[in-house]
Design an enzyme around this catalytic site. Structure first.
Site, mmCIF file in Angstrom:
data_model
loop_
_atom_site.group_PDB
_atom_site.id
_atom_site.type_symbol
_atom_site.label_atom_id
_atom_site.label_comp_id
_atom_site.label_asym_id
_atom_site.label_seq_id
_atom_site.Cartn_x
_atom_site.Cartn_y
_atom_site.Cartn_z
ATOM 1 N N CYS A 132 0.795 -1.229 0.000
ATOM 2 C CA CYS A 132 0.000 0.000 0.000
ATOM 3 C C CYS A 132 0.827 1.277 0.000
ATOM 4 C CB CYS A 132 -0.950 -0.003 1.189
ATOM 5 S SG CYS A 132 -2.137 -1.360 1.158
ATOM 6 N N HIS A 398 -9.239 3.338 -1.946
ATOM 7 C CA HIS A 398 -7.823 3.020 -1.757
ATOM 8 C C HIS A 398 -7.311 2.091 -2.852
ATOM 9 C CE1 HIS A 398 -4.044 1.782 -0.212
ATOM 10 N NE2 HIS A 398 -4.457 0.653 0.356
ATOM 11 N N CYS A 428 0.522 2.538 6.601
ATOM 12 C CA CYS A 428 0.932 1.163 6.849
ATOM 13 C C CYS A 428 0.915 0.403 5.529
ATOM 14 C CB CYS A 428 -0.014 0.493 7.840
ATOM 15 S SG CYS A 428 -1.733 0.436 7.276
#
EC number: 2.3.1.155
Length: 444
Positions: A132, A398, A428
């Protein structure tokens, strides 16, 4: 039960700090003058600036973008950046893109997207991946190239396309097919074909679990929330906050990084993404223009922000999978010589509401700081009137490889709008990794 208050325009006075019993939804904060703090410029080190950042609308996978490919979205983001900056297509030294689940036909999506967007074929391009925080890696790689004197102008970005992920044959079937390709006689081929069983035909989907722990990220987030005593009510309240703030920011025209994108048979306008129709598995792409300050000014650009200190962190992927912000924030503040009170704007990636709340509680715990981070005292949790005020990943969506650029661009825009000087991005990532970066407003 906590009271929920919605603040729309706070033009003359800011609301009080958030208490444990009240959640404030702040439309935008007081337009104060930029504070006279020290600059983070370092003697003998190039100033690196963010000139512009854009993104396609982030849409729920399997919807409007379903018939496209990843490089289509990345190309659209690059073209949007070119259009917004009037950047000559041969003025870029290097292009870097981040992605997580790669399309096998365009494994170097940075190259295919840049060629499709019309950039010169003389510009090198490569693709990076770090879950991510893949576009964070793309940006910091660009920062490194500029700092080293290799480049002056970098385009970095990220893309994720969950509408069409690679689905493989089973390993048994793959072995059989490869053996068929090597077979030299008809008898060998027939023997291999005859060995195929129904079990061979079971497909392999991309893993949603951590390879090292075999645990899904959602399960890990649930355990993390429980470990820090985050209640279901707290998680629901934070998710509602994210959606409310995103809708307010959109209605106010604050999400200016979103470009219009024409999809064959559809038109995705800048206002198509609402706080209610995104997130979970998301398709989208982003792009930023990063330059040395000297080069940006020479080309007539007014930068938005300085990209300052950054860190990457990693920790136990089993019990601390999603604590990247808690570990990264104090480290990047120490590198920059700042404290939490110096930061005017916080933008953290919202993987899960429980993950965000757990990170905030970890940051506000002396016990966690002393036992897990080797610190004497806690760094402290961000003040909520500075935190993710234009929504976040829970509400805006996202796309794994693209979120980092959105975070950095949002910080730059919020610093301009709110008159702050320092912003902090933190996120994160799978594997128990994380990233944090300090951003300084460009003098207005």
């Amino acid at each position: 039960m906590p009271r929920v208050r919605v603040y729309t325009h706070a033009l003359r006075s800011c609301p009080e700090l958030v208490t444990s019993h009240t959640i404030y939804y702040i439309f935008f904060v007081c337009p104060v003058q930029t504070k006279s703090k020290k600059t983070l410029a370092k003697p003998g080190v190039k100033n690196i600036v963010l000139v512009e950042g854009v993104r396609t609308p982030f849409l729920l996978s399997g919807t409007t973008y379903a018939d496209l490919m990843p490089h289509d979205l990345a190309r659209a983001a690059l073209q949007g950046l070119l259009h917004k900056t009037s950047l000559p297509k041969d003025a870029v030294d290097y292009i870097i893109y981040g992605t997580v689940i790669q399309e096998v036909k365009t494994s170097n999506v940075a190259r295919e997207a840049s060629l499709g967007a019309g950039f010169s074929d003389k510009i090198p391009s490569h693709t990076v991946t770090m879950a991510c925080i893949s576009s964070n890696v793309a940006m910091t790689t660009g920062v490194g190239l500029i700092t080293a004197g290799q480049c002056d102008t970098i385009v970095a970005g990220g893309v994720e396309f969950m509408s069409d992920v690679p689905i493989r044959h089973s390993r048994k079937m793959r072995k059989t097919m490869l053996a068929l390709n090597r077979a030299k006689t008809l008898g060998q081929r027939l023997s291999l074909i005859g060995s195929i069983r129904m079990a061979h035909l079971t497909p392999e989907l991309p893993a949603v679990a951590e390879f090292s722990t075999a645990e899904t990220m959602g399960h890990s987030a649930d355990r993390l929330a429980a470990a820090f005593g985050v209640t279901r009510l707290e998680q629901d309240e934070f998710a509602l906050r994210s959606h409310t703030l995103a809708k307010q920011a959109q209605d106010a025209g604050l999400l200016s990084d979103v470009i219009s994108f024409k999809v064959p048979g559809n038109h995705v306008d800048t206002c198509a993404v609402t706080a209610a129709n995104s997130s979970f598995l998301t398709d989208g792409a982003s792009a930023v223009l990063i330059m040395s300050e000297e080069k940006a000014l020479a080309m007539g650009y007014k930068p938005k922000a300085y990209l300052r200190d950054f860190v990457f962190v990693s920790q136990d992927p089993k019990d601390q999978l999603l604590l990247g912000p808690a570990y990264g924030t104090p480290k990047v503040l120490a590198r920059a010589g700042l404290t939490m009170d110096d930061i005017d704007v916080f933008e953290f990636h919202e993987a899960f509401a429980g993950q965000i709340m757990a990170n905030l509680k970890a940051m506000d715990s002396d016990w966690f700081a002393q036992n897990y981070m080797g610190r004497k005292a806690k760094v402290g949790a961000p003040a909520m009137e500075k935190f993710n005020l234009w929504g976040g990943s829970l509400s805006l969506g996202h796309p794994f490889g693209a979120t980092g650029c959105r975070l950095v661009t949002t910080v730059a825009h919020r610093l301009q709008k709110e008159g702050g000087q320092y912003g902090l991005v933190a996120a994160c990532a799978a594997g128990g990794q994380g990233h944090a970066m300090v951003i300084e407003a460009y003098p207005q």
